[in-house]
Design a protein around this motif. Structure first.
Motif, PDB file in Angstrom:
ATOM      1  N   SER A  22      23.319 -46.273 106.899  1.00 30.05           N
ATOM      2  CA  SER A  22      22.363 -46.723 106.267  1.00 30.05           C
ATOM      3  C   SER A  22      21.316 -45.616 105.766  1.00 30.05           C
ATOM      4  CB  SER A  22      21.542 -47.935 106.949  1.00 30.05           C
ATOM      5  OG  SER A  22      22.466 -48.813 107.136  1.00 30.05           O
ATOM      6  N   LEU A  23      20.942 -44.880 106.827  1.00 34.93           N
ATOM      7  CA  LEU A  23      19.968 -43.703 106.585  1.00 34.93           C
ATOM      8  C   LEU A  23      20.699 -42.650 105.508  1.00 34.93           C
ATOM      9  CD1 LEU A  23      19.248 -42.864 110.066  1.00 34.93           C
ATOM     10  CD2 LEU A  23      17.654 -43.885 108.237  1.00 34.93           C
ATOM     11  N   SER A  24      22.138 -42.556 105.514  1.00 37.96           N
ATOM     12  CA  SER A  24      22.587 -41.514 104.501  1.00 37.96           C
ATOM     13  C   SER A  24      22.659 -42.162 103.253  1.00 37.96           C
ATOM     14  CB  SER A  24      24.125 -41.166 104.913  1.00 37.96           C
ATOM     15  OG  SER A  24      25.151 -42.137 104.755  1.00 37.96           O
ATOM     16  N   GLN A  25      22.792 -43.484 103.049  1.00 34.87           N
ATOM     17  CA  GLN A  25      22.584 -43.945 101.788  1.00 34.87           C
ATOM     18  C   GLN A  25      21.243 -43.616 101.203  1.00 34.87           C
ATOM     19  OE1 GLN A  25      25.603 -45.188 100.307  1.00 34.87           O
ATOM     20  NE2 GLN A  25      26.359 -44.330 102.238  1.00 34.87           N
ATOM     21  N   ALA A  26      20.306 -43.802 101.821  1.00 34.62           N
ATOM     22  CA  ALA A  26      18.873 -43.718 101.715  1.00 34.62           C
ATOM     23  C   ALA A  26      18.567 -42.123 101.326  1.00 34.62           C
ATOM     24  CB  ALA A  26      17.914 -44.187 102.704  1.00 34.62           C
ATOM     25  N   ALA A  27      19.223 -41.174 102.155  1.00 35.41           N
ATOM     26  CA  ALA A  27      18.907 -39.779 101.996  1.00 35.41           C
ATOM     27  C   ALA A  27      19.653 -39.467 100.561  1.00 35.41           C
ATOM     28  CB  ALA A  27      19.762 -39.200 103.006  1.00 35.41           C
ATOM     29  N   ARG A  28      20.765 -39.940 100.202  1.00 32.05           N
ATOM     30  CA  ARG A  28      21.404 -39.737  98.856  1.00 32.05           C
ATOM     31  C   ARG A  28      20.457 -39.708  97.936  1.00 32.05           C
ATOM     32  NH1 ARG A  28      26.965 -43.201  98.150  1.00 32.05           N
ATOM     33  NH2 ARG A  28      28.477 -41.677  98.882  1.00 32.05           N
ATOM     34  N   ALA A  29      19.821 -40.878  97.640  1.00 37.64           N
ATOM     35  CA  ALA A  29      18.633 -41.017  96.622  1.00 37.64           C
ATOM     36  C   ALA A  29      17.765 -39.816  96.576  1.00 37.64           C
ATOM     37  CB  ALA A  29      17.748 -42.256  97.034  1.00 37.64           C
ATOM     38  N   LEU A  30      17.502 -39.035  97.526  1.00 38.31           N
ATOM     39  CA  LEU A  30      16.582 -37.787  97.683  1.00 38.31           C
ATOM     40  C   LEU A  30      17.312 -36.714  97.122  1.00 38.31           C
ATOM     41  CD1 LEU A  30      15.139 -38.157 101.224  1.00 38.31           C
ATOM     42  CD2 LEU A  30      14.258 -39.061  99.190  1.00 38.31           C
TER      43      LEU A  30
END
Length: 117
Positions: A22-30
């Motif tokens: 979940s966190l890696s998906q959020a970090a993708r956006a960055l």
């Protein structure tokens, strides 16, 4: 034309893979401007995770990662939570053809991204 791909494998702390995903998906956006080929859990290891990114060359990789990891969005955002999940990681950087990169591309991510737009 070949590009550079980075295959990063993570060994995660037990019972953190769902949170890490979940966190890696959020970090993708960055990671604006970074070609993320795939980011997904390992099928053969309950604590394994894989991230594959593509760059034009080593200089672009170094500049992109320096910019991302120094950004306030990363440092003040998911950084601490992501690092808390990681036991260790290894990065392998190799040349790959466009056909190889397209074959590795995470089609689930492409479909999710298309549905979000």
């Amino acid at each position: 034309m070949s590009r550079i791909i980075e295959i990063r494998t993570y060994q995660l702390k037990p019972n953190t893979r769902t949170v890490f995903h979940s966190l890696s998906q959020a970090a993708r956006a960055l990671q604006i401007g970074t070609d993320i080929i795939a980011a997904q859990p390992c099928l053969a290891d309950d604590n394994g995770y894989c991230l594959i990114r593509s760059y034009a060359n080593l200089a672009e990789r170094n500049a992109s990662q320096a910019l991302f990891y120094a950004s306030a969005a990363w440092r003040d955002g998911p950084r601490e939570a992501v690092l808390a999940c990681i036991e260790s990681f290894t990065s392998l950087v190799i040349e790959a053809s466009a056909a190889t990169i397209d074959g590795l591309r995470d089609t689930h991510y492409i479909l999710e991204k298309a549905n979000d737009e």
